[in-house]
Design a protein around this motif. Structure first.
Motif, PDB file in Angstrom:
ATOM      1  N   VAL A 131       0.855  -1.183   0.000  1.00 56.92           N
ATOM      2  CA  VAL A 131       0.000   0.000   0.000  1.00 56.92           C
ATOM      3  C   VAL A 131       0.894   1.236   0.000  1.00 56.92           C
ATOM      4  N   SER A 132       0.279   2.378  -0.265  1.00 54.51           N
ATOM      5  CA  SER A 132       1.011   3.631  -0.243  1.00 54.51           C
ATOM      6  C   SER A 132       1.634   3.860   1.134  1.00 54.51           C
ATOM      7  N   ARG A 133       2.891   4.263   1.162  1.00 52.17           N
ATOM      8  CA  ARG A 133       3.555   4.490   2.448  1.00 52.17           C
ATOM      9  C   ARG A 133       3.121   5.806   3.078  1.00 52.17           C
ATOM     10  N   THR A 134       2.539   6.731   2.275  1.00 53.85           N
ATOM     11  CA  THR A 134       2.154   8.038   2.815  1.00 53.85           C
ATOM     12  C   THR A 134       0.651   8.252   2.881  1.00 53.85           C
ATOM     13  N   ARG A 135      -0.128   7.558   2.038  1.00 60.17           N
ATOM     14  CA  ARG A 135      -1.580   7.788   2.031  1.00 60.17           C
ATOM     15  C   ARG A 135      -2.351   6.508   1.699  1.00 60.17           C
ATOM     16  N   PRO A 136      -2.215   5.467   2.520  1.00 58.85           N
ATOM     17  CA  PRO A 136      -2.978   4.236   2.270  1.00 58.85           C
ATOM     18  C   PRO A 136      -4.476   4.505   2.387  1.00 58.85           C
ATOM     19  N   SER A 137      -5.255   3.896   1.517  1.00 56.16           N
ATOM     20  CA  SER A 137      -6.693   4.179   1.477  1.00 56.16           C
ATOM     21  C   SER A 137      -7.459   3.327   2.482  1.00 56.16           C
ATOM     22  N   ALA A 138      -8.675   3.788   2.797  1.00 55.65           N
ATOM     23  CA  ALA A 138      -9.554   3.028   3.688  1.00 55.65           C
ATOM     24  C   ALA A 138      -9.910   1.685   3.064  1.00 55.65           C
ATOM     25  N   LEU A 139     -10.049   1.651   1.731  1.00 57.54           N
ATOM     26  CA  LEU A 139     -10.353   0.394   1.047  1.00 57.54           C
ATOM     27  C   LEU A 139      -9.243  -0.624   1.266  1.00 57.54           C
TER      28      LEU A 139
ATOM     29  N   ALA B 196      -9.442  -2.007   4.746  1.00 56.64           N
ATOM     30  CA  ALA B 196     -10.565  -2.930   4.936  1.00 56.64           C
ATOM     31  C   ALA B 196     -10.280  -4.283   4.295  1.00 56.64           C
ATOM     32  N   VAL B 197      -9.745  -4.279   3.088  1.00 56.43           N
ATOM     33  CA  VAL B 197      -9.463  -5.529   2.386  1.00 56.43           C
ATOM     34  C   VAL B 197      -8.360  -6.306   3.095  1.00 56.43           C
ATOM     35  N   SER B 198      -7.320  -5.621   3.533  1.00 59.05           N
ATOM     36  CA  SER B 198      -6.209  -6.314   4.198  1.00 59.05           C
ATOM     37  C   SER B 198      -6.671  -6.961   5.503  1.00 59.05           C
TER      38      SER B 198
ATOM     39  N   ILE C  19       0.292  -9.033  -3.210  1.00 54.55           N
ATOM     40  CA  ILE C  19      -0.840  -8.195  -3.639  1.00 54.55           C
ATOM     41  C   ILE C  19      -0.428  -6.727  -3.634  1.00 54.55           C
ATOM     42  N   TYR C  20      -0.808  -6.017  -4.690  1.00 51.20           N
ATOM     43  CA  TYR C  20      -0.698  -4.561  -4.727  1.00 51.20           C
ATOM     44  C   TYR C  20      -2.069  -4.028  -5.099  1.00 51.20           C
ATOM     45  N   LEU C  21      -2.719  -3.370  -4.148  1.00 56.21           N
ATOM     46  CA  LEU C  21      -4.057  -2.814  -4.345  1.00 56.21           C
ATOM     47  C   LEU C  21      -3.973  -1.299  -4.195  1.00 56.21           C
ATOM     48  N   HIS C  22      -4.566  -0.591  -5.165  1.00 55.40           N
ATOM     49  CA  HIS C  22      -4.504   0.875  -5.125  1.00 55.40           C
ATOM     50  C   HIS C  22      -5.848   1.461  -5.512  1.00 55.40           C
ATOM     51  N   SER C  23      -6.322   2.425  -4.730  1.00 56.73           N
ATOM     52  CA  SER C  23      -7.600   3.064  -5.056  1.00 56.73           C
ATOM     53  C   SER C  23      -7.551   4.576  -4.881  1.00 56.73           C
ATOM     54  N   GLY C  24      -6.373   5.132  -4.728  1.00 59.08           N
ATOM     55  CA  GLY C  24      -6.273   6.556  -4.404  1.00 59.08           C
ATOM     56  C   GLY C  24      -6.053   7.477  -5.578  1.00 59.08           C
ATOM     57  N   GLY C  25      -6.177   6.988  -6.805  1.00 62.59           N
ATOM     58  CA  GLY C  25      -5.981   7.834  -7.972  1.00 62.59           C
ATOM     59  C   GLY C  25      -4.625   7.640  -8.608  1.00 62.59           C
TER      60      GLY C  25
ATOM     61  N   VAL D  82      -9.702 -10.924  -3.450  1.00 65.60           N
ATOM     62  CA  VAL D  82      -9.519  -9.480  -3.307  1.00 65.60           C
ATOM     63  C   VAL D  82     -10.622  -8.720  -4.028  1.00 65.60           C
ATOM     64  N   LEU D  83     -10.955  -9.146  -5.240  1.00 61.65           N
ATOM     65  CA  LEU D  83     -12.011  -8.453  -5.994  1.00 61.65           C
ATOM     66  C   LEU D  83     -13.363  -8.561  -5.299  1.00 61.65           C
ATOM     67  N   ALA D  84     -13.643  -9.701  -4.699  1.00 67.91           N
ATOM     68  CA  ALA D  84     -14.903  -9.874  -3.981  1.00 67.91           C
ATOM     69  C   ALA D  84     -14.958  -8.967  -2.745  1.00 67.91           C
ATOM     70  N   LEU D  85     -13.846  -8.858  -2.041  1.00 65.39           N
ATOM     71  CA  LEU D  85     -13.803  -7.983  -0.867  1.00 65.39           C
ATOM     72  C   LEU D  85     -13.902  -6.524  -1.245  1.00 65.39           C
ATOM     73  N   VAL D  86     -13.289  -6.144  -2.362  1.00 60.21           N
ATOM     74  CA  VAL D  86     -13.411  -4.764  -2.838  1.00 60.21           C
ATOM     75  C   VAL D  86     -14.876  -4.461  -3.158  1.00 60.21           C
ATOM     76  N   ALA D  87     -15.542  -5.374  -3.866  1.00 66.23           N
ATOM     77  CA  ALA D  87     -16.949  -5.162  -4.225  1.00 66.23           C
ATOM     78  C   ALA D  87     -17.813  -5.052  -2.983  1.00 66.23           C
ATOM     79  N   ARG D  88     -17.546  -5.860  -1.987  1.00 65.09           N
ATOM     80  CA  ARG D  88     -18.323  -5.825  -0.749  1.00 65.09           C
ATOM     81  C   ARG D  88     -18.112  -4.489  -0.019  1.00 65.09           C
TER      82      ARG D  88
END
Length: 239
Positions: free
Chosen positions: A133-141, A144-146, A173-179, A230-236
């Protein structure tokens, strides 16, 4: 020189230049500018008919009429570069008909350049999986998934450094949702797919490049065995 070898050579050359700049003064703005100029010069000389989409250059809408477009980030992780860290990268990719067909990602401070024509063999995954995850701005998503998987989170700098850590077997896993933008992930995705990893938007749809806007805001790169979970948890979480 074929496209894959060209991408590798350009990424490595820019990486060597950036190492000199980082050792001299770690000036991120200088690094962005000089690496961009080197990359554009090399690509224009080798492929004069191909348009280029770069983070550090004005966008030319004429690229939308071309099947082949080079998508580059001369210095991914400018903050890490300026801080003297090693988790920054150089991205050089070629999208053909919107598909990330060729890519090279240089990790210059580590002395590594990974490319889509010769990806390393995947190492065995570990349990619990490690999620970057981002070392400076990890997202809430991501949080939650982790927690739901569960996975151990690891903060890291640039998108390229995180994606290549999965390719190198240093995470699962590398998950990113912050833009993000197309140049942030086109080369990493090309290398990840060539290595046999899963790569998609976080809704599971394909990553499509050379689009009118530069934004490509979310990304999942992971071992294939974790993709469905991971995709199922993101959708949830997104409901």
């Amino acid at each position: 020189m074929d496209d894959a070898r060209l991408a590798h050579a350009v990424a490595e050359a820019a990486g060597k230049l950036l190492l000199r700049i980082q050792d001299e003064d770690a000036d991120g703005a200088r690094g962005d500018h000089e690496a961009n100029r080197l990359i554009l010069d090399m690509l224009r000389e080798a492929r004069p008919d191909d348009p280029i989409l770069s983070e550090e250059s004005a966008d030319d809408p004429a690229r939308l009429a071309s099947r082949r477009v080079w998508i580059v980030d001369p210095l991914d992780g400018t903050r890490e570069f300026a801080e003297g860290r090693d988790d920054w990268a150089v991205h050089v990719a070629l999208a053909i008909d919107g598909v990330p067909a060729v890519g090279a990602v240089a990790l210059p401070r580590r002395g590594i350049t990974l490319s889509s024509d010769a990806p390393p063999a995947l190492k065995p995954a570990v349990t619990p999986p490690r999620m970057l995850v981002s070392r400076t701005r990890p997202s809430a998503l991501c949080a939650a998934v982790s927690q739901a998987l569960p996975a151990d989170t690891v903060g890291m700098g640039s998108a390229g450094a995180k994606a290549m850590a999965v390719v190198l077997g240093e995470a699962e896993i590398y998950l990113h949702s912050g833009g993000q933008h197309q140049w942030d992930n086109c080369a990493p995705v090309a290398v990840a797919l060539a290595a046999g990893l899963h790569a998609s938007r976080i809704d599971g749809s394909p990553l499509v490049y050379n689009q009118p806007g530069s934004s490509l805001p979310d990304l999942l790169i992971c071992r294939r065995e974790f993709a469905d979970s991971v995709l199922a948890l993101v959708a949830r979480h997104e409901l």
